[in-house]
Design a protein around this motif. Structure first.
Motif, PDB file in Angstrom:
ATOM      1  N   ARG A 149       0.601  -1.166  -0.088  1.00 48.65           N
ATOM      2  CA  ARG A 149       0.107   0.098  -0.023  1.00 48.65           C
ATOM      3  C   ARG A 149       0.863   1.323   0.014  1.00 48.65           C
ATOM      4  O   ARG A 149       0.494   2.408  -0.675  1.00 48.65           O
ATOM      5  N   SER A 150       1.764   1.244   0.715  1.00 47.01           N
ATOM      6  CA  SER A 150       3.038   2.491   0.876  1.00 47.01           C
ATOM      7  C   SER A 150       3.387   2.611  -0.688  1.00 47.01           C
ATOM      8  O   SER A 150       3.744   3.813  -0.536  1.00 47.01           O
ATOM      9  N   LYS A 151       3.542   1.853  -1.309  1.00 47.84           N
ATOM     10  CA  LYS A 151       4.133   1.940  -2.903  1.00 47.84           C
ATOM     11  C   LYS A 151       3.220   2.752  -3.809  1.00 47.84           C
ATOM     12  O   LYS A 151       3.339   2.954  -4.942  1.00 47.84           O
ATOM     13  N   GLY A 152       1.972   2.887  -3.209  1.00 47.54           N
ATOM     14  CA  GLY A 152       1.047   3.379  -4.060  1.00 47.54           C
ATOM     15  C   GLY A 152       0.158   2.526  -4.960  1.00 47.54           C
ATOM     16  O   GLY A 152      -0.763   2.776  -5.759  1.00 47.54           O
ATOM     17  N   PHE A 153       0.200   1.061  -4.726  1.00 51.14           N
ATOM     18  CA  PHE A 153      -0.398   0.130  -5.325  1.00 51.14           C
ATOM     19  C   PHE A 153      -1.823  -0.327  -4.733  1.00 51.14           C
ATOM     20  O   PHE A 153      -2.162  -0.067  -3.542  1.00 51.14           O
ATOM     21  N   SER A 154      -2.822  -0.686  -5.528  1.00 44.50           N
ATOM     22  CA  SER A 154      -4.295  -0.768  -5.320  1.00 44.50           C
ATOM     23  C   SER A 154      -4.324  -2.137  -4.491  1.00 44.50           C
ATOM     24  O   SER A 154      -4.168  -3.159  -5.193  1.00 44.50           O
ATOM     25  N   VAL A 155      -4.471  -2.187  -3.093  1.00 41.37           N
ATOM     26  CA  VAL A 155      -4.668  -3.383  -2.455  1.00 41.37           C
ATOM     27  C   VAL A 155      -5.992  -4.172  -3.075  1.00 41.37           C
ATOM     28  O   VAL A 155      -6.067  -5.079  -3.232  1.00 41.37           O
ATOM     29  N   SER A 156      -6.875  -3.260  -3.009  1.00 44.00           N
ATOM     30  CA  SER A 156      -8.337  -3.588  -3.567  1.00 44.00           C
ATOM     31  C   SER A 156      -8.144  -4.377  -4.775  1.00 44.00           C
ATOM     32  O   SER A 156      -8.499  -5.425  -5.009  1.00 44.00           O
ATOM     33  N   ALA A 157      -7.609  -3.729  -5.824  1.00 46.37           N
ATOM     34  CA  ALA A 157      -7.699  -4.301  -7.183  1.00 46.37           C
ATOM     35  C   ALA A 157      -6.822  -5.934  -7.117  1.00 46.37           C
ATOM     36  O   ALA A 157      -7.385  -6.605  -7.764  1.00 46.37           O
ATOM     37  N   TYR A 158      -5.730  -5.811  -6.463  1.00 45.85           N
ATOM     38  CA  TYR A 158      -4.900  -7.226  -6.508  1.00 45.85           C
ATOM     39  C   TYR A 158      -5.653  -8.263  -5.614  1.00 45.85           C
ATOM     40  O   TYR A 158      -5.373  -9.094  -5.629  1.00 45.85           O
ATOM     41  N   THR A 159      -6.465  -7.816  -4.570  1.00 47.72           N
ATOM     42  CA  THR A 159      -7.246  -8.940  -3.681  1.00 47.72           C
ATOM     43  C   THR A 159      -8.229  -9.321  -4.730  1.00 47.72           C
ATOM     44  O   THR A 159      -8.487 -10.506  -4.547  1.00 47.72           O
ATOM     45  N   TYR A 160      -9.018  -8.531  -5.335  1.00 49.55           N
ATOM     46  CA  TYR A 160      -9.895  -8.915  -6.411  1.00 49.55           C
ATOM     47  C   TYR A 160      -9.265  -9.907  -7.109  1.00 49.55           C
ATOM     48  O   TYR A 160      -9.833 -10.870  -7.695  1.00 49.55           O
ATOM     49  N   LEU A 161      -8.243  -9.491  -8.008  1.00 47.52           N
ATOM     50  CA  LEU A 161      -7.460 -10.346  -8.922  1.00 47.52           C
ATOM     51  C   LEU A 161      -7.029 -11.744  -8.240  1.00 47.52           C
ATOM     52  O   LEU A 161      -7.275 -12.861  -8.735  1.00 47.52           O
ATOM     53  N   GLY A 162      -6.402 -11.735  -7.145  1.00 45.61           N
ATOM     54  CA  GLY A 162      -5.971 -12.889  -6.491  1.00 45.61           C
ATOM     55  C   GLY A 162      -7.108 -13.967  -6.120  1.00 45.61           C
ATOM     56  O   GLY A 162      -6.871 -15.106  -6.431  1.00 45.61           O
ATOM     57  N   LEU A 163      -8.148 -13.395  -5.595  1.00 37.40           N
ATOM     58  CA  LEU A 163      -9.221 -14.479  -5.271  1.00 37.40           C
ATOM     59  C   LEU A 163      -9.863 -14.530  -6.571  1.00 37.40           C
ATOM     60  O   LEU A 163     -10.280 -15.979  -6.460  1.00 37.40           O
ATOM     61  N   SER A 164     -10.064 -14.043  -7.398  1.00 39.09           N
ATOM     62  CA  SER A 164     -10.681 -14.896  -8.707  1.00 39.09           C
ATOM     63  C   SER A 164      -9.925 -15.642  -9.245  1.00 39.09           C
ATOM     64  O   SER A 164     -10.418 -16.776  -9.812  1.00 39.09           O
ATOM     65  N   ILE A 165      -8.578 -15.620  -9.211  1.00 36.27           N
ATOM     66  CA  ILE A 165      -7.683 -16.501  -9.818  1.00 36.27           C
ATOM     67  C   ILE A 165      -7.735 -17.573  -8.888  1.00 36.27           C
ATOM     68  O   ILE A 165      -7.905 -19.141  -9.555  1.00 36.27           O
ATOM     69  N   SER A 166      -7.625 -17.663  -7.766  1.00 35.46           N
ATOM     70  CA  SER A 166      -7.679 -18.680  -6.988  1.00 35.46           C
ATOM     71  C   SER A 166      -8.889 -19.669  -7.054  1.00 35.46           C
ATOM     72  O   SER A 166      -8.879 -20.969  -7.120  1.00 35.46           O
TER      73      SER A 166
END
Length: 298
Positions: free
Chosen positions: A171-188
């Protein structure tokens, strides 16, 4: 007889190793202890089975089943990110709902695909030869492994891996936690649903209880694989998850052949998992090295 038994066990282990890829994605790579695969595995099998019975080609039914699983993962992520339900409870609530959804999709508690003649295995292996089935299982699993390994080394894949390593740093690097959480769970959950679709087409039936406990089963496989291979690279982590699942199925098959009642399989799984976790802790204490890739959710 023994060779045929080993071959059948290996086929089931390979089909379920797809599920273990999903478990690795959520628990290790995305750092999300997700219980949704108990439901998404069933949803993948149900959607695939209904498509097959309605005359759809096997590959379309598998794609639809996988997309259904990905949608299940998105729902869990939504419950966590937007309604602020805890990670574990989000998965449990969604898993519970998906049981009823699967019943709605199927229209009854079980489906037989034997008469459809449209499943993958009925087309590529009409004689039901175990060695042919094993060969195609190997091809499918190796293809998935190569594609997913390549994805995890792309920019998007590296960011997803970074999320599991440290969400606060991510999060501190400015990346979207929400977007990648959606991505990770959809792939899983797409992997879990894909596994459900493949298993149902191989066994030629869908039962509403077939998804029960698959998360625990896949976690057992992951722990076995990590204990034996001690992965320090992402490729080895994926191999460990898949090999652990195959070993798990082999152990279960051996236990059944030695006379273990089928009703005791769940307790056998729990005891096996406890033993390997304890063994891994002993290894870590002796080596003073507790290195592990991604999140230590388990």
């Amino acid at each position: 007889m023994i060779i045929e038994l080993c071959c059948a066990s290996l086929i089931i282990g390979l089909l379920y190793s797809t599920l273990s890829l999903g478990t690795i994605t959520s628990f290790r790579i995305a750092g999300f202890p997700d219980m949704t695969p108990d439901g998404s595995f069933l949803i993948g099998a149900a959607l695939s089975g209904v498509c097959i019975l309605n005359g759809s080609p096997w590959w379309i039914s598998i794609i639809i089943g996988s997309l259904g699983g990905a949608t299940c993962g998105l729902i869990t992520a939504f419950l966590y990110l937007k309604i602020h339900i805890s990670k574990l409870l989000s998965g449990i609530l969604n898993m519970t709902m998906l049981y009823s959804v699967a019943l709605r999709i199927m229209g009854r508690s079980n489906l037989s695909l034997q008469s459809s003649k449209h499943t993958l295995w009925q087309i590529i292996n009409p004689t039901d030869n175990l060695y042919i089935s094993l060969f195609f299982c190997l091809i499918i699993v190796l293809t998935l492994f190569i594609i997913y390994r390549y994805f995890l080394k792309t920019i998007i894949g590296l960011k997803l891996r970074a999320l599991g390593d440290s969400e606060s740093t991510f999060r501190s690097k400015g990346f979207s936690v929400s977007a990648y959480t959606y991505l990770g769970l959809s792939i899983s959950n797409a992997f879990a649903a894909l596994s459900g679709a493949l298993v149902s087409q191989y066994q030629c039936f869908v039962d509403v209880g077939m998804g029960t406990g698959v998360v625990i089963t896949s976690l057992a496989g992951v722990i076995i694989g990590e204990t034996l291979l001690k992965p320090e690279k992402i490729s080895t982590l994926l191999v460990a998850a898949m090999c652990g699942m195959i070993i798990y199925e082999g152990i279960i098959t051996l236990c059944l052949q030695l006379g273990l009642p089928a009703t005791d399989l769940k307790i056998a799984t729990a005891i096996m998992t406890i033993i390997f976790i304890a063994f891994r802790q002993i290894q870590n204490n002796k080596s003073n090295d507790n290195r592990q890739i991604g999140s230590q959710s388990i």
